[in-house]
Design an enzyme around this catalytic site. Structure first.
Site, PDB file in Angstrom:
ATOM      1  N   ASP A  92      -0.337  18.256 -10.714  1.00 45.85           N
ATOM      2  CA  ASP A  92      -0.566  19.519 -10.022  1.00 45.85           C
ATOM      3  C   ASP A  92       0.410  20.595 -10.474  1.00 45.85           C
ATOM      4  O   ASP A  92       0.021  21.747 -10.692  1.00 45.85           O
ATOM      5  CB  ASP A  92      -0.458  19.322  -8.508  1.00 45.85           C
ATOM      6  CG  ASP A  92      -0.645  20.619  -7.755  1.00 45.85           C
ATOM      7  OD1 ASP A  92      -1.710  21.260  -7.921  1.00 45.85           O
ATOM      8  OD2 ASP A  92       0.272  21.008  -7.003  1.00 45.85           O
TER       9      ASP A  92
ATOM     10  N   MET B 213       0.822  -1.207   0.000  1.00 44.55           N
ATOM     11  CA  MET B 213       0.000   0.000   0.000  1.00 44.55           C
ATOM     12  C   MET B 213       0.861   1.264   0.000  1.00 44.55           C
ATOM     13  O   MET B 213       0.522   2.255  -0.636  1.00 44.55           O
ATOM     14  CB  MET B 213      -0.976   0.016   1.186  1.00 44.55           C
ATOM     15  CG  MET B 213      -2.028  -1.073   1.109  1.00 44.55           C
ATOM     16  SD  MET B 213      -2.929  -1.138  -0.464  1.00 44.55           S
ATOM     17  CE  MET B 213      -3.630   0.491  -0.535  1.00 44.55           C
TER      18      MET B 213
END
Length: 162
Positions: free
Chosen positions: A130, A115
């Protein structure tokens, strides 16, 4: 296939108890990509994006994300990360400019780092987006997937090639 272990006797979510699991060295490699325009490719490689050095910032964001995974994935255990490596490779074909992102995470503990690697890869790609969205919002983040993992009771995993 084993039973899901994230449910209690009432069928509600729980964090799995890993206290009895053996500590071993565990690694995970995850990959993703982001496809950009030629203009963005040139601006990134020539360090002309106004927000700064895109790959350096994205690399740090990925490392930070690996360390913070348990804060955003509810059933993910907080673990002591021993190492994170974020690598980039450009693949340029005709008019296709794809930044491939590979993240390797390592620990010694009672649970794996899949994860953490997947989160780090995702945040690295999102940081590139971004930082470049003022130039073009049409960038495409590609498939994010686990390539391999080592260590632990479940053994090693290596993604089969298509």
């Amino acid at each position: 296939m084993s039973e899901f272990t994230h449910f209690n006797d009432q069928g509600r979510a729980k964090m799995v108890d890993i206290s009895a699991k053996e500590e071993t060295v565990r690694t995970a490699l995850a990959k993703t990509s982001i496809t950009v325009t030629e203009e963005i490719y040139k601006k990134i490689t020539n360090h002309e994006i106004g927000k700064g050095d895109v790959l350096s910032v994205a690399q740090v964001a990925g490392i930070m994300a690996a360390k913070q995974t348990s804060n955003v994935i509810p059933m993910c255990h907080p673990i002591s990360i021993k190492g994170v490596n974020v690598e980039f490779e450009w693949i340029v074909n005709d008019l296709d400019y794809t930044l491939c992102i590979s993240v390797t995470v390592k620990t010694k503990g009672s649970t794996g780092v899949e994860m953490e690697a997947l989160t780090a890869a995702s945040i690295t790609a999102l940081t590139v987006y971004d930082m470049c969205k003022a130039v073009d919002k049409g960038m495409i983040i590609g498939e994010t997937y686990l390539v391999e993992k080592t260590g632990g009771k479940s053994g090693d995993f290596l993604k089969k090639e298509k």
